[in-house]
Enzyme design. Structure first.
Site, PDB file in Angstrom:
ATOM      1  N   CYS A   1       0.866  -1.185   0.000  1.00  0.00           N
ATOM      2  CA  CYS A   1       0.000   0.000   0.000  1.00  0.00           C
ATOM      3  C   CYS A   1       0.898   1.229   0.000  1.00  0.00           C
ATOM      4  CB  CYS A   1      -1.005  -0.022   1.149  1.00  0.00           C
ATOM      5  SG  CYS A   1      -0.340   0.266   2.786  1.00  0.00           S
TER       6      CYS A   1
ATOM      7  N   ARG B   1      -3.690  -0.523   5.073  1.00  0.00           N
ATOM      8  CA  ARG B   1      -4.189  -1.594   4.208  1.00  0.00           C
ATOM      9  C   ARG B   1      -3.256  -2.788   4.104  1.00  0.00           C
ATOM     10  NH1 ARG B   1      -5.246   2.107  -0.878  1.00  0.00           N
ATOM     11  NH2 ARG B   1      -3.424   3.073   0.071  1.00  0.00           N
TER      12      ARG B   1
ATOM     13  N   ASP C   1      -8.250   3.695   0.609  1.00  0.00           N
ATOM     14  CA  ASP C   1      -7.420   3.996   1.775  1.00  0.00           C
ATOM     15  C   ASP C   1      -8.316   4.544   2.880  1.00  0.00           C
ATOM     16  OD1 ASP C   1      -5.534   4.749   3.639  1.00  0.00           O
ATOM     17  OD2 ASP C   1      -4.262   5.793   2.192  1.00  0.00           O
TER      18      ASP C   1
END
Length: 157
Positions: free
Chosen positions: A8, A14, A122
């Protein structure tokens, strides 16, 4: 048994959530499951507290010693699959990687038919519920990847 690197942006939300979920669901199928960030702080840091709390609510956890890390170009050849949360990450990683490693760098959602081509959003700047929604998407991705591996549909570059 293959090795997977989950990517990420900063490796604090994440990708560490994906790492915890994939280890829990796919740990017996893959020899290594790790995470990193395209723009992670090179000094490393802890997982975002909201991400850790969401993992706990869903009965997942990370090792207490877990620290974020930035992906380095040489790592991109050490993993059989490099699965990114966003198309932008795929592009950035392919710019860093040797051309022979481009095929192993994929968008994570490409393994999830109903999410194919979509970014994993996100949750960092949103409400806490966003972390739970991301966990649901990551669980679907883990399940789809598990199915692909069992059916022999994973081709490692």
């Amino acid at each position: 048994m293959a090795a997977i690197l989950l990517i990420c942006t900063a490796n604090i939300c994440r990708s560490p959530m994906a790492e915890a979920i994939f280890k829990a669901k796919l740990g017996e199928m893959f020899k290594t499951i790790a995470s990193a960030g395209v723009h992670a702080d090179p000094r490393g840091g802890p997982v975002d507290a909201r991400a850790a709390a969401a993992l706990g609510r869903h009965n997942y956890s990370l090792d207490r010693k877990w620290r974020s890390r930035r992906v380095e170009p040489e790592q991109l050849g050490q993993y059989d699959l490099v699965l990114a949360m966003e198309a932008e990450h795929v592009d950035a990683l392919r710019k860093k990687a040797a051309p022979e490693h481009h095929a192993r760098i994929l968008l994570l959602t490409d393994f999830v038919p109903e999410l194919a081509g979509q970014d994993i959003p996100d949750p960092y700047f949103g409400p806490v519920a966003g972390f739970d929604a991301v966990i649901g998407m990551l669980e679907r991705a883990a399940g789809s990847l598990q199915m692909a591996a069992r059916e022999g549909r994973l081709k490692f570059a």
